[in-house]
Design an enzyme around this catalytic site. Structure first.
Site, PDB file in Angstrom:
ATOM      1  N   TYR A  57     -34.221 -30.359  28.129  1.00 45.03           N
ATOM      2  CA  TYR A  57     -33.061 -31.619  28.283  1.00 45.03           C
ATOM      3  C   TYR A  57     -31.926 -31.202  29.152  1.00 45.03           C
ATOM      4  CZ  TYR A  57     -35.642 -33.512  24.328  1.00 45.03           C
ATOM      5  OH  TYR A  57     -36.526 -33.914  23.391  1.00 45.03           O
ATOM      6  N   GLY A 206     -37.500 -47.471  19.810  1.00 47.63           N
ATOM      7  CA  GLY A 206     -38.325 -47.722  21.098  1.00 47.63           C
ATOM      8  C   GLY A 206     -37.180 -47.521  22.298  1.00 47.63           C
ATOM      9  N   PHE A 209     -34.701 -50.233  22.964  1.00 48.67           N
ATOM     10  CA  PHE A 209     -35.154 -51.720  23.098  1.00 48.67           C
ATOM     11  C   PHE A 209     -35.359 -52.547  21.896  1.00 48.67           C
ATOM     12  CE2 PHE A 209     -38.296 -54.898  23.795  1.00 48.67           C
ATOM     13  CZ  PHE A 209     -37.988 -55.769  24.953  1.00 48.67           C
TER      14      PHE A 209
END
Length: 328
Positions: A57, A206, A209
């Site tokens: 990351y 998600g 989302f």
């Protein structure tokens, strides 16, 4: 805000909800370190103990950031990080699990985090060219050396989990698990439960989302990875929005947000499940923790699942190349 309850990943006690830190350095557009550290400190203040990062990351930036945030508060944190991706973002995916790389990666993570041990060390993806026995054997040596306390795998398949666990006890499996990604339920979750391995769902919302915040990709940063993910593509996104609308209706009836309802569904998968929703903002951290207070009945859970049947999810969760590194 009430204290965060405790759950167990194997023998490792952690907060019932952790914090995924990837977005503070990687994947979702530019971020602000000061804002991220404030969110990390607030998480600790509220009783979140499990912080999840990886050497991939931000090409190490995320580990350095977490190290700065937990300095002086190390005893409050169950620090989880991952190794395995040997490429940088934008380069062809390359996974390494050879023993020499395991040792090298661990030493680099310890330096960036500024700590003398990692509480939970995951293999980020399984190396298809190296026997899992070699990888986990090298990880076990890190435990024996006191550099790592517990071992984990990420996105590993059932057979690999069994082989790994035979070499050294695996404490946790980190895999994507949400209302629109339920791959692990058929075979992988049962194997984890048979072996006493805890499960750590990432992207339980998600990739945001399921919160209902996104009706298009137009508001996303140009370097946001969701712009290239199949479920956010034209056609698929519109079909998936129908699911979110149903979730919003169910959530409104309970006086909560769609994200809280979707996250509570994951929390209800079992006492051995510890989701790690990611955020870099205080508002969403506190909203996510609010999902812990939701008590869902069997009827509630059935209604939520009926709103998001797997066969109606449009698009795969990754592109074809990335999917080759999943559940191996």
């Amino acid at each position: 805000m009430t204290d965060v309850p405790t759950r167990h990943l194997g023998r490792l006690a952690v907060s019932a909800q952790g914090l995924g830190c990837m977005g503070m350095s990687h994947g979702y557009g530019d971020s602000d370190d000061a804002q991220s550290i404030a969110t990390l400190h607030r998480a600790l203040d509220l009783g979140v103990t499990l912080l999840d990062t990886a050497d991939f990351y931000g090409a190490g930036h995320n580990e350095e950031l977490i190290g700065r945030a937990v300095a002086g508060r190390r005893d409050e944190v169950v620090l989880a990080t991952k190794f395995g991706f040997a490429n940088r973002l934008g380069e062809p995916t390359r996974v390494r699990g050879d023993a020499a790389y395991v040792r090298q990666a661990c030493e680099a993570s310890l330096r960036r985090l500024g700590v003398d041990h990692i509480d939970l060390y995951y293999q980020h993806r399984v190396d298809p060219d190296v026997p899992i026995e070699e990888t986990v054997g090298a990880m076990a040596e890190l435990v024996q050396a006191g550099k790592v306390r517990h071992l984990g795998l990420s996105e590993a398949g059932a057979h690999t989990i069994r082989r790994a666990h035979a070499v050294h006890p695996i404490t946790a499996l980190q895999s994507e698990w949400s209302l629109w990604t339920r791959d692990i339920e058929a075979e992988i979750a049962p194997v984890c439960r048979e072996l006493g391995i805890g499960m750590v769902p990432f992207s339980p919302l998600g990739r945001g989302f399921l919160t209902g915040q996104y009706s298009s990709v137009e508001g996303l940063a140009e370097n946001d990875v969701r712009r290239s993910q199949p479920r956010f593509a034209d056609g698929n996104l519109e079909r998936n929005l129908a699911i979110v609308r149903k979730l919003k209706d169910l959530a409104a009836a309970k006086g909560v947000t769609a994200g809280q309802l979707a996250l509570a569904w994951v929390q209800h998968r079992g006492a051995d499940v510890v989701p790690i929703p990611g955020t870099r903002r205080l508002r969403y951290l506190e909203e996510n923790l609010g999902a812990l207070a939701l008590d869902l009945s069997p009827q509630d859970l059935a209604a939520i699942e009926a709103a998001a049947p797997p066969e109606q999810i449009a698009g795969t969760r990754y592109d074809a190349t990335s999917l080759t590194f999943v559940n191996n």
